[in-house]
Design an enzyme around this catalytic site. Structure first.
Site, PDB file in Angstrom:
ATOM      1  N   GLU A  90       0.863  -1.146   0.081  1.00  0.00           N
ATOM      2  CA  GLU A  90       0.055   0.017  -0.021  1.00  0.00           C
ATOM      3  C   GLU A  90       0.822   1.221   0.028  1.00  0.00           C
ATOM      4  O   GLU A  90       0.368   2.254  -0.509  1.00  0.00           O
ATOM      5  CB  GLU A  90      -0.910   0.062   1.292  1.00  0.00           C
ATOM      6  N   SER A 457     -49.026 -26.339  41.774  1.00  0.00           N
ATOM      7  CA  SER A 457     -48.764 -26.517  43.289  1.00  0.00           C
ATOM      8  C   SER A 457     -47.245 -26.327  43.728  1.00  0.00           C
ATOM      9  O   SER A 457     -46.889 -26.372  44.654  1.00  0.00           O
ATOM     10  CB  SER A 457     -48.902 -28.109  43.360  1.00  0.00           C
TER      11      SER A 457
END
Length: 802
Positions: A90, A457
């Site tokens: 680059e 229950s």
């Protein structure tokens, strides 16, 4: 005629005016440009978005949250070869230019003439500094103003940051495809490696990607990827950043991409999603980009066991209710596989089932052909019988199958029932495992935390705990006979027991062990529902509840997560703990920003004196007396020893718990525990339809608990429930019961009765030989049962809460 001199003067005025206008326009343009310019100094403290990573308590990576998948790596931890590969590709003059490479721009402009003529995209000639300015501070628009801003910002960046800081930003910010931002994530996603383990060839390949990740994707453009990578390796040799010998070896190395494996553990989807929801509520959207470290309470071994137990249990229930038939039908002709796969139902991610077509039905033999590989197999005989008892099988039916261990294939169907399981440490509130449904890939609705259902229950222990703190004792006798209450509009409410029996007066604990509705309602009526409601809220079972008797049978609504947490108080000395999934959260800098344990340590900052270390107090708020909590825990052991959850005796372990079944068998529950772990199990349809007659908590939920506990108990110390200091024991009938001091019965004093009946002679438990303290008789008025069983004006939908 106008003289030449006057024309010259006039032309000069025009030229000067144009120059002035152009200068003024340029000034306005530059003013606008600079006014709209970002501040380069912002990058001094810039942190790119990074993934938040979620870990189990043992360090296992279990999830990630991110907007951009990135692993931030400081420059000094990057191998020089990796940075040099990007510089070669680059910007090889990076360390010598001042932000803009004039020579590079000239070369790019020369190339762009040919690019434009050939219809290609122009090259920018941008340096790495310019790319950082564009990526972080600007946009990707292709305009002159953006290029000017980019150049100006690049020079400013060079003044604000060092070269290494700019390169660090670039290498961590750049998009490299394959779900990767920055070199850290790219190394992991492409090669399954840390950047420190990359070869020269792999470094060069990553450096080839900024020009266009899709253009150099090896899966689609292998030759282009190789050519680009090799050109970078050769450039590195020319620049002196690679030796010819190692370059030759790198040029011969193939590009082999490993599929990304974000985490090796995949059984915690519901848990990880719940952590995300809680993190978003506490930290906002920053959780997806803040790079947090989240350490959770999850135990991977128990989580896997919970996931397997729940899936197996739901499939067992589904199998029990019959074969629902094929999910499709095709003509067996060329191309049937494609048509079948296109319309196949979603398969749970944890199941390796295959799409198949019934190819032949011959008596008791059914042959299928698999769509994936065109192989054939025969459905095992038991599954053929199961299918024939349901909707049967015919040629052309599309089904799901799974290879059988004994050969052939099993017939499979995806359950339409669902459920949840939660496992916690009752002493700390750490959530060890949580499964919110059959399969997260099919439904991400978390039934453990989001499904509000009647507990039936399984709520009764809170009624009995309230009673023990309001005059009742384990020696109290309560009638389980018929009872009625007037309702609205002249109706009558007559609660019934599951077996439709009325056993008469019984010792207090038998109401829990046998889950007797009539006995529970009598106790609730005596204690008063306001007290029970207050306790239910205090325990954390519900946020609020109407003070009506039906609520004593579990007709209010709660979640598996809440009620499981509430049961913890029976095991930890009566404390309401903070159930939590996250132990610790640190920010990207390692600073702790959240800790679940909020207890204060008064002595932690003192010098060491040789005495015992700092003493932390117990966590949580005291919501019930420790002796009362122990009494309920031992009574719930009776549910397993000789009550509704007797199947759990096969664990051969100190285990307690309570089953729950709601009206019309809509929901099935079991909350079970040992001294070290409490586990809530829920089974029900999402639309709250009936599970079917007989599908109680004992039938649908307890087997899931048992399967989970067989794995959970491995390596767990076998401990019994320990009575708190001050507990007094006495023999009541066949049971050795725990009492508050002064409330235990003696052989000379009968226990008080409620609703008629008598008490068997009791023997005080007094190992020291001292005389027992005088008993404290609770003022329990007699509530005699009606002489005849009244008929309700209309059936009550609460009769089925067992």
């Amino acid at each position: 005629m106008i003289s030449i001199g006057r024309w010259s003067a006039f032309a000069g005025v025009i030229v000067l005016s144009l120059v002035a206008i152009a200068g003024l326009s340029l000034a306005f343009y530059m003013a606008w440009l600079f006014h709209d310019m970002p501040n380069a100094s912002e990058l001094v403290d810039y942190h790119p978005p990074t993934a938040t990573r979620v870990y189990a308590w043992d360090g296992t990576l279990i999830g990630e949250y991110s907007t951009e998948r990135r692993i931030y790596v400081p420059y000094d931890q990057m191998p020089p070869q990796l940075a040099e590969a990007f510089l070669a590709a680059e910007d090889h003059n990076f360390f010598t230019h001042g932000g803009v490479d004039v020579g590079g721009v000239g070369r790019a402009m020369f190339k762009d003439v040919f690019n434009v003529l050939q219809g290609r995209r122009p090259e920018g000639g941008s340096t790495i500094t310019q790319q950082v300015a564009k990526t972080v501070l600007l946009t990707n628009e292709q305009t002159l103003s953006r290029k000017l801003k980019e150049a100006i910002l690049a020079t400013r960046l060079e003044q604000a940051l060092t070269k290494k800081q700019i390169l660090e930003l670039y290498l961590n910010e750049i998009w490299l495809g394959h779900d990767s931002y920055g070199v850290g994530a790219a190394a992991y996603n492409y090669f399954g490696k840390s950047i420190s383990d990359l070869s020269l060839a792999q470094c060069a390949f990553l450096a080839s990607l900024p020009k266009g990740p899709d253009n150099y994707n090896p899966a689609h453009h292998m030759q282009a990827a190789l050519a680009r990578r090799n050109s970078i390796i050769e450039a590195m040799v020319q620049l002196g950043w690679a030796q010819p010998a190692e370059a030759e070896e790198a040029l011969r190395e193939p590009i082999v991409v490993q599929p990304p494996q974000r985490a090796s553990y995949h059984d915690a989807d519901y848990f990880v999603e719940e952590v995300r929801r809680q993190a978003l509520a506490q930290f906002g959207e920053n959780v997806n980009q803040g790079g947090y470290y989240i350490r959770t309470t999850l135990d991977p071994r128990l989580q896997t066991a919970a996931r397997i137990a729940l899936m197996d249990g739901l499939e067992t229930y589904d199998h029990r209710h019959g074969w629902r038939g094929a999910w499709g039908k095709v003509a067996i002709e060329p191309g049937w596989e494609k048509a079948a796969m296109a319309h196949a139902p979603a398969i749970p991610s944890q199941r390796k089932w295959n799409v198949a077509v019934v190819e032949e039905v011959d008596g008791g033999a059914v042959k299928v052909k698999l769509a994936q590989d065109d192989s054939e197999g025969q459905i095992v005989a038991a599954d053929v019988s199961w299918a024939r008892a349901g909707k049967g099988l015919a040629v052309g039916d599309l089904v799901l199958v799974e290879p059988a261990d004994t050969g052939g294939v099993h017939l499979r169907q995806i359950p339409i029932v669902n459920g949840a399981m939660v496992a916690m440490d009752p002493n700390t509130g750490r959530v060890l495992a949580m499964v919110g449904g059959y399969s997260f890939s099919l439904s991400n609705f978390n039934r453990a935390t989001q499904a509000w259902r009647q507990p039936g229950s399984s709520f009764k222990p809170f009624v009995y705990a309230t009673a023990l703190e309001n005059g009742f004792t384990p020696a109290s006798i309560v009638s389980a006979g018929p009872i009625s209450f007037p309702g609205a509009n002249g109706t009558t409410w007559t609660p019934e027991n599951y077996e439709k029996n009325f056993p008469g007066p019984l010792i207090f604990r038998r109401g829990l062990e046998l889950s007797l509705n009539t006995m529970t309602v009598r106790i609730a009526a005596q204690v008063g529902m306001p007290k029970i409601v207050a306790n239910a809220v205090k325990f954390g079972v519900v946020p609020k509840m109407d003070p009506v008797l039906a609520m004593a049978l579990g007709s209010g609504e709660t979640t598996p997560f809440r009620i499981t947490s509430a049961y913890s108080a029976f095991l930890n000395g009566g404390r309401k703990i903070n159930p939590h999934l996250v132990e610790l959260v640190e920010d990207r800098n390692g600073k702790t920003i959240m800790r679940a344990d909020s207890r204060e340590c008064r002595d932690c900052n003192h010098d060491f004196t040789g005495d015992d270390g700092p003493d932390f107090g117990p966590a949580g708020q005291q919501v019930v007396d420790p002796i009362t909590a122990y009494q309920i825990a031992t009574m719930l052991q009776g549910v397993v020893q000789h009550g509704t959850a007797i199947q759990a005796r096969e664990l051969n372990w100190p285990v307690g718990g309570k089953t729950g079944t709601t009206n019309e068998f809509r929901s099935a529950w079991f909350i079970g525990f040992t001294p070290q772990i409490v586990v809530g199990t829920f089974v029900g349809f999402d639309d709250n339809r009936s599970l079917g007659h007989g599908e109680t908590g004992a039938v649908a939920a307890v087997p899931i608990f048992i399967e989970f506990m067989k794995e959970a108990l491995k390596g767990m110390q076998k401990l019994d429930f320990v009575a708190p200091p001050g507990t007094v024991f006495a023999q009541v009938g066949p049971n050795r019961e725990a009492f508050q001091p002064g409330t235990q019965p003696s052989a000379r004093v009968a226990a008080p009765t409620l609703g008629g009946g008598h008490v068997e002679p009791v023997t005080p438990f007094n190992p020291a030989g001292a005389p027992p303290p005088p008993p404290r008789l609770s003022p329990e008025p007699v509530m005699a049962p009606p002489p005849t069983r009244p008929k309700p004006a209309k059936p009550s939908e609460l009769n089925g809460l067992f």
